[in-house]
Design an enzyme around this catalytic site. Structure first.
Site, PDB file in Angstrom:
ATOM      1  N   SER A 193      67.725   2.890 -40.245  1.00  0.00           N
ATOM      2  CA  SER A 193      68.823   2.235 -40.956  1.00  0.00           C
ATOM      3  C   SER A 193      70.127   2.365 -40.172  1.00  0.00           C
ATOM      4  O   SER A 193      70.936   1.421 -40.133  1.00  0.00           O
ATOM      5  CB  SER A 193      68.973   2.841 -42.357  1.00  0.00           C
ATOM      6  OG  SER A 193      67.794   2.658 -43.117  1.00  0.00           O
ATOM      7  N   ASN A 227      56.965  13.864 -36.435  1.00  0.00           N
ATOM      8  CA  ASN A 227      56.230  12.595 -36.567  1.00  0.00           C
ATOM      9  C   ASN A 227      54.721  12.803 -36.630  1.00  0.00           C
ATOM     10  O   ASN A 227      54.217  13.810 -36.132  1.00  0.00           O
ATOM     11  CB  ASN A 227      56.568  11.683 -35.386  1.00  0.00           C
ATOM     12  CG  ASN A 227      57.874  10.930 -35.608  1.00  0.00           C
ATOM     13  OD1 ASN A 227      58.119  10.404 -36.683  1.00  0.00           O
ATOM     14  ND2 ASN A 227      58.709  10.892 -34.588  1.00  0.00           N
ATOM     15  N   HIS A 237      58.257   4.886 -41.113  1.00  0.00           N
ATOM     16  CA  HIS A 237      59.058   5.089 -39.907  1.00  0.00           C
ATOM     17  C   HIS A 237      58.109   4.836 -38.739  1.00  0.00           C
ATOM     18  O   HIS A 237      57.514   5.743 -38.172  1.00  0.00           O
ATOM     19  CB  HIS A 237      59.609   6.515 -39.848  1.00  0.00           C
ATOM     20  CG  HIS A 237      60.309   6.826 -38.549  1.00  0.00           C
ATOM     21  ND1 HIS A 237      61.365   6.086 -38.069  1.00  0.00           N
ATOM     22  CD2 HIS A 237      60.071   7.787 -37.618  1.00  0.00           C
ATOM     23  CE1 HIS A 237      61.773   6.593 -36.917  1.00  0.00           C
ATOM     24  NE2 HIS A 237      60.997   7.619 -36.615  1.00  0.00           N
ATOM     25  N   ALA A 241      61.194  16.308 -40.094  1.00  0.00           N
ATOM     26  CA  ALA A 241      61.514  15.310 -39.079  1.00  0.00           C
ATOM     27  C   ALA A 241      60.371  15.080 -38.097  1.00  0.00           C
ATOM     28  O   ALA A 241      60.432  14.148 -37.299  1.00  0.00           O
ATOM     29  CB  ALA A 241      62.771  15.719 -38.309  1.00  0.00           C
ATOM     30  N   ASP A 289      56.273  10.250 -42.255  1.00  0.00           N
ATOM     31  CA  ASP A 289      55.851   9.982 -43.631  1.00  0.00           C
ATOM     32  C   ASP A 289      54.620  10.799 -43.991  1.00  0.00           C
ATOM     33  O   ASP A 289      54.538  11.397 -45.074  1.00  0.00           O
ATOM     34  CB  ASP A 289      55.570   8.486 -43.815  1.00  0.00           C
ATOM     35  CG  ASP A 289      56.758   7.621 -43.431  1.00  0.00           C
ATOM     36  OD1 ASP A 289      57.769   7.672 -44.138  1.00  0.00           O
ATOM     37  OD2 ASP A 289      56.671   6.921 -42.405  1.00  0.00           O
ATOM     38  N   HIS A 321      76.100  -2.129 -44.977  1.00  0.00           N
ATOM     39  CA  HIS A 321      75.281  -1.414 -45.954  1.00  0.00           C
ATOM     40  C   HIS A 321      73.918  -2.099 -46.037  1.00  0.00           C
ATOM     41  O   HIS A 321      73.828  -3.299 -46.323  1.00  0.00           O
ATOM     42  CB  HIS A 321      75.958  -1.397 -47.326  1.00  0.00           C
ATOM     43  CG  HIS A 321      77.252  -0.648 -47.331  1.00  0.00           C
ATOM     44  ND1 HIS A 321      77.323   0.720 -47.424  1.00  0.00           N
ATOM     45  CD2 HIS A 321      78.531  -1.091 -47.191  1.00  0.00           C
ATOM     46  CE1 HIS A 321      78.596   1.103 -47.374  1.00  0.00           C
ATOM     47  NE2 HIS A 321      79.349   0.020 -47.237  1.00  0.00           N
ATOM     48  N   THR A 368      63.804  11.120 -27.929  1.00  0.00           N
ATOM     49  CA  THR A 368      64.999  10.851 -28.724  1.00  0.00           C
ATOM     50  C   THR A 368      65.447  12.180 -29.310  1.00  0.00           C
ATOM     51  O   THR A 368      64.614  13.025 -29.634  1.00  0.00           O
ATOM     52  CB  THR A 368      64.718   9.852 -29.871  1.00  0.00           C
ATOM     53  OG1 THR A 368      63.731  10.410 -30.742  1.00  0.00           O
ATOM     54  CG2 THR A 368      64.221   8.522 -29.333  1.00  0.00           C
ATOM     55  N   THR A 421      62.848  12.601 -42.976  1.00  0.00           N
ATOM     56  CA  THR A 421      63.969  11.812 -42.436  1.00  0.00           C
ATOM     57  C   THR A 421      63.693  10.319 -42.562  1.00  0.00           C
ATOM     58  O   THR A 421      64.628   9.505 -42.605  1.00  0.00           O
ATOM     59  CB  THR A 421      64.241  12.170 -40.972  1.00  0.00           C
ATOM     60  OG1 THR A 421      63.011  12.119 -40.229  1.00  0.00           O
ATOM     61  CG2 THR A 421      64.857  13.550 -40.853  1.00  0.00           C
TER      62      THR A 421
END
Length: 318
Positions: free
Chosen positions: A152, A123, A178, A121, A126, A171, A233, A146
Site C-alpha cells: 500500500s 515471508n 502479499h 514480517a 500471510d 488514501h 528489501t 505486515t
C-alpha cells in the site's frame, strides 16, 4: 509509581530485523529492544552498533542482544527470521522451510511465558502469520502480519510521482496476498478525498499516460525490482513494522493494511490475508470491510484460495 517499560523483542537480527530496530530507535517508539538470533554474536554486534544512535535521537532506547527467555515480559514480539527467497524463487516457493522455522520459533517464544502481541514480517507473511496464530494459541487480534502494508505504501509512492503530491495525501490499499495475487481496491482509492476513478475519467487529457493496471503491476512487482537490483528489501518493510508497532504501543488506532485472520469478514473464514484494520494497544481493534466491486470480490476470493492452498500444503495432521 514506576513508568511502564515498553519492550519489543525482535526475532532475527538480519537486514529486516536491524532496519526495524533502527526505525524504532530513531522514532523513539519504545524503551527497550532485544535482538534474538541464532547467532548471539551477530545479534550482539547489531545491538552494539544500534546503541550508538542514542546520542543523535530525542530519547534513549536501550538495545541489547538476548534470548527467547526475554520474550516473557515483552509487549510485542516481532518475527523477522525465516526462510530466504533465492534468485528465481517466489515467496510461495519457501513455504515448507518457512513453516518449519516458524513453528520452532513460536514454540520457543511461547515457552518463555509470552502473553503479548506478535507482529510477523517473515515471508510468505500471510501463511507465516496464520501458523504463528495456530502454534501460539493467541486470539486472532493479537497476531498481526505486515501483509500489504508495504504494498500500500508503494502504491501511494507511485501515485505521488504521477501527481506530484505527498504520498500521505493518497488514501488506498493493496489487498489480498502479499504476493502475486494481490490487487488494488481501486473503488476505494482517493487523492485528497476525490476517488481516483473519477480523477482518471475527468482528466484524460491531463494524464493521458496514466494506466491503473500498470500502477497495480508496478505496486506488486516493486519488491522484486528491489530484490533483483540489490538482493534484498529492508528499509521499507523495516519502517512498516515500526509503524505497526508504534500504533500498538501508542494506541494510535491507525488504519493499516495488515495480514489478519478473517472470521466471516468479506465472506471468508479461517484465512489470513491483507485487509485494512484499526491497530491499537489491543492489536487488531477492528477489521475494515470495504464494499468491493464485483471484480474486486473475485480477485479477493482468488487470493484467499491461493493462501489456503499454500497453508494446506504445510498443515500438520491433528
Amino acid at each position: 509509581m514506576g513508568k511502564k517499560n515498553r519492550k519489543v523483542v525482535i526475532i532475527g537480527s538480519g537486514l529486516v530485523g536491524s532496519s526495524c530496530a533502527y526505525a524504532m530507535i530513531n522514532q523513539s517508539i519504545c524503551d527497550e529492544i532485544v535482538l534474538v538470533s541464532r547467532s548471539y554474536e551477530h545479534a550482539a554486534g547489531q545491538a552494539l552498533d544500534l546503541s550508538h544512535c542514542a546520542d543523535f535521537t530525542s530519547t534513549r532506547t536501550r538495545v541489547r542482544a538476548g534470548y527467547y527467555a526475554d520474550c516473557a515480559d515483552a509487549d510485542i514480539v516481532v518475527l523477522t527470521a525465516g526462510a530466504n527467497v533465492k534468485a528465481g524463487q517466489k515467496r510461495m516457493d519457501i513455504i515448507a522451510e518457512a513453516a518449519s522455522i516458524t513453528r520452532e520459533i513460536v514454540a520457543s517464544v511461547m515457552n518463555s511465558g509470552f502473553d503479548g502481541i506478535f507482529v510477523v514480517a517473515a515471508n510468505p507473511v500471510d501463511i507465516v502469520t496464520q501458523i504463528t496464530a495456530q502454534v501460539s494459541g493467541l486470539p486472532r487480534h493479537r497476531v498481526i502480519g505486515t501483509g500489504t502494508s508495504i504494498d500500500s505504501a508503494r502504491l501511494k509512492t507511485l501515485f505521488a510521482d504521477v501527481f506530484r503530491i505527498d504520498p500521505r495525501s493518497v488514501h488506498g490499499y493493496a489487498m489480498g496476498e502479499h504476493g502475486e495475487s494481490q490487487f488494488v481496491a481501486w473503488s476505494h482509492v482517493t487523492i485528497g478525498g476525490k476517488p481516483i476513478l473519477q480523477i482518471v475519467e475527468e482528466h484524460k487529457l491531463r494524464f493521458p499516460d496514466l494506466d491503473l493496471n500498470d500502477i497495480a503491476r508496478k505496486t506488486k512487482d516493486a519488491g522484486w525490482e528491489i530484490f533483483t537490483r540489490k538482493g534484498s528489501t529492508q528499509f521499507g518493510i523495516g519502517s512498516a513494522i515500526a509503524y505497526i508497532v508504534r500504533s500498538i504501543l501508542n494506541d494510535d488506532h491507525r488504519i493499516i493494511a495488515v495480514s489478519a485472520i478473517l472470521d466471516g469478514e468479506y465472506g471468508q473464514t479461517d484465512v489470513c490475508v491483507g485487509v485494512p484494520a484499526i491497530i491499537g494497544d489491543g492489536g487488531i481493534e477492528e477489521l475494515i470491510e470495504f464494499n468491493l466491486s464485483d471484480d474486486e470480490k473475485e480477485l479477493f476470493e482468488r487470493s484467499c484460495e491461493i493462501i489456503r492452498a499454500g497453508l494446506e500444503s504445510v498443515s500438520q495432521p491433528t
